[in-house]
Design a protein around this motif. Sequence first.
Motif, PDB file in Angstrom:
ATOM      1  N   GLY A  89      -0.716  -2.330  11.250  1.00 61.85           N
ATOM      2  CA  GLY A  89       0.220  -3.443  11.173  1.00 61.85           C
ATOM      3  C   GLY A  89      -0.020  -4.500  12.233  1.00 61.85           C
ATOM      4  N   ALA A  90      -0.704  -4.132  13.320  1.00 61.27           N
ATOM      5  CA  ALA A  90      -0.981  -5.066  14.408  1.00 61.27           C
ATOM      6  C   ALA A  90      -2.319  -5.784  14.231  1.00 61.27           C
ATOM      7  N   GLU A  91      -3.063  -5.467  13.173  1.00 56.16           N
ATOM      8  CA  GLU A  91      -4.351  -6.111  12.943  1.00 56.16           C
ATOM      9  C   GLU A  91      -4.155  -7.584  12.598  1.00 56.16           C
ATOM     10  N   ASP A  92      -5.096  -8.425  13.036  1.00 59.11           N
ATOM     11  CA  ASP A  92      -5.060  -9.844  12.673  1.00 59.11           C
ATOM     12  C   ASP A  92      -5.175  -9.986  11.157  1.00 59.11           C
ATOM     13  N   GLY A  93      -4.308 -10.792  10.585  1.00 56.58           N
ATOM     14  CA  GLY A  93      -4.325 -11.006   9.148  1.00 56.58           C
ATOM     15  C   GLY A  93      -3.412 -10.068   8.379  1.00 56.58           C
ATOM     16  N   VAL A  94      -2.875  -9.063   9.056  1.00 53.46           N
ATOM     17  CA  VAL A  94      -1.953  -8.127   8.420  1.00 53.46           C
ATOM     18  C   VAL A  94      -0.528  -8.563   8.740  1.00 53.46           C
ATOM     19  N   GLU A  95       0.256  -8.773   7.696  1.00 51.39           N
ATOM     20  CA  GLU A  95       1.625  -9.254   7.868  1.00 51.39           C
ATOM     21  C   GLU A  95       2.618  -8.117   8.069  1.00 51.39           C
ATOM     22  N   SER A 132       7.672 -11.908   3.149  1.00 52.61           N
ATOM     23  CA  SER A 132       7.438 -10.609   2.522  1.00 52.61           C
ATOM     24  C   SER A 132       6.732 -10.808   1.193  1.00 52.61           C
ATOM     25  N   GLY A 133       6.147  -9.778   0.710  1.00 50.94           N
ATOM     26  CA  GLY A 133       5.464  -9.819  -0.570  1.00 50.94           C
ATOM     27  C   GLY A 133       4.994  -8.432  -0.933  1.00 50.94           C
ATOM     28  N   ALA A 134       4.391  -8.313  -2.101  1.00 53.35           N
ATOM     29  CA  ALA A 134       3.931  -7.007  -2.554  1.00 53.35           C
ATOM     30  C   ALA A 134       2.760  -6.536  -1.704  1.00 53.35           C
ATOM     31  N   PRO A 135       2.692  -5.251  -1.393  1.00 54.93           N
ATOM     32  CA  PRO A 135       1.540  -4.727  -0.638  1.00 54.93           C
ATOM     33  C   PRO A 135       0.271  -4.854  -1.464  1.00 54.93           C
ATOM     34  N   ASN A 136      -0.815  -5.264  -0.828  1.00 53.33           N
ATOM     35  CA  ASN A 136      -2.094  -5.402  -1.528  1.00 53.33           C
ATOM     36  C   ASN A 136      -3.163  -4.473  -0.963  1.00 53.33           C
ATOM     37  N   LEU A 137      -2.775  -3.612  -0.047  1.00 46.85           N
ATOM     38  CA  LEU A 137      -3.701  -2.621   0.511  1.00 46.85           C
ATOM     39  C   LEU A 137      -2.939  -1.311   0.707  1.00 46.85           C
ATOM     40  N   THR A 138      -3.562  -0.220   0.332  1.00 44.22           N
ATOM     41  CA  THR A 138      -2.925   1.090   0.439  1.00 44.22           C
ATOM     42  C   THR A 138      -3.849   2.047   1.171  1.00 44.22           C
ATOM     43  N   LEU A 139      -3.285   2.774   2.109  1.00 44.43           N
ATOM     44  CA  LEU A 139      -4.020   3.847   2.775  1.00 44.43           C
ATOM     45  C   LEU A 139      -3.471   5.180   2.282  1.00 44.43           C
ATOM     46  N   LEU A 140      -4.357   6.015   1.764  1.00 46.75           N
ATOM     47  CA  LEU A 140      -3.969   7.371   1.399  1.00 46.75           C
ATOM     48  C   LEU A 140      -4.325   8.276   2.575  1.00 46.75           C
ATOM     49  N   VAL A 187       0.359   4.692   3.208  1.00 50.38           N
ATOM     50  CA  VAL A 187       0.708   3.565   4.067  1.00 50.38           C
ATOM     51  C   VAL A 187       0.517   2.303   3.239  1.00 50.38           C
ATOM     52  N   LEU A 188       1.561   1.498   3.101  1.00 55.35           N
ATOM     53  CA  LEU A 188       1.510   0.271   2.311  1.00 55.35           C
ATOM     54  C   LEU A 188       1.343  -0.919   3.243  1.00 55.35           C
ATOM     55  N   VAL A 189       0.327  -1.739   2.973  1.00 56.61           N
ATOM     56  CA  VAL A 189      -0.039  -2.826   3.881  1.00 56.61           C
ATOM     57  C   VAL A 189      -0.022  -4.149   3.125  1.00 56.61           C
ATOM     58  N   ARG A 190       0.464  -5.162   3.762  1.00 54.32           N
ATOM     59  CA  ARG A 190       0.462  -6.514   3.208  1.00 54.32           C
ATOM     60  C   ARG A 190      -0.482  -7.380   4.029  1.00 54.32           C
ATOM     61  N   ILE A 191      -1.644  -7.759   3.438  1.00 56.91           N
ATOM     62  CA  ILE A 191      -2.572  -8.692   4.072  1.00 56.91           C
ATOM     63  C   ILE A 191      -2.175 -10.094   3.649  1.00 56.91           C
ATOM     64  N   THR A 192      -2.008 -10.980   4.603  1.00 60.17           N
ATOM     65  CA  THR A 192      -1.529 -12.319   4.301  1.00 60.17           C
ATOM     66  C   THR A 192      -2.685 -13.273   4.025  1.00 60.17           C
TER      67      THR A 192
END
Length: 221
Positions: free
Chosen positions: A95-101, A63-71, A128-133
């Motif tokens: 969330g199912a995209e490659d590279g998205v944790e 886990s980690g802080a989200p680095n991408l946000t969808l408004l 929507v809060l997204v975490r890209i790894t």
Amino acid sequence: MFASLARFTTHRSRLVLYLSGVLLVLAGALGGGVISTLSAGGFTDSSTESARTAEVLDGRFGSGAPNLTLLVSDKRGVDDPAVGAAGARLTERIGAEDGVEQALSYWTLGKAPALRGEGGEGGDSAMVLVRITGDEDQVQETLERIQPEYDTKVEGLDTRVGGVAVANKEITDTTQDDLLLIEMVTFPVLLVVMLFVFRGVVAALVPLMVAGLTIVSVLLT
């Protein structure tokens, strides 16, 4: 040494001119693509406590802080059942995209008030809060791939992409564009100045060649 160099350039002016031109072309060929190989990192000091904490959280707990946000916005309001179903699908999709944790949203977190806008009845926008790894280069590669798909209308909802990853990408792109512009502007100006100072094409090209080779060697190290 400078006296010897001056005598050499005076007596071998044509040779120096040719060599300067060849070396200038080689410098351009070697250094022209250096920007694409530079790292996009450097925005975060890895030695800070917050950076080490984020690394531990990412490594041990995934886990980690989200680095991408969808408004996400819709005139029907984010609490509308149809909007809620679409928002949940959108969250699952990114969330199912490659590279998205991980991807969480207003709808998947039980309608968390902190993720809802206040406009309209019940709010007409939510996040929507997204975490890209990955490291900063990998984050930017993933962002470049998925941003066009989500900075538009998705699942019937208006979506806009933002967050730390987008800000870092815009900083990097702007820096690269400004660097190229500076080089295009300064080189002819510097050449004119050198011609005026040294009163000759050969004498002016020598310091330009040395400066260009120095810059290329620094960039390639």
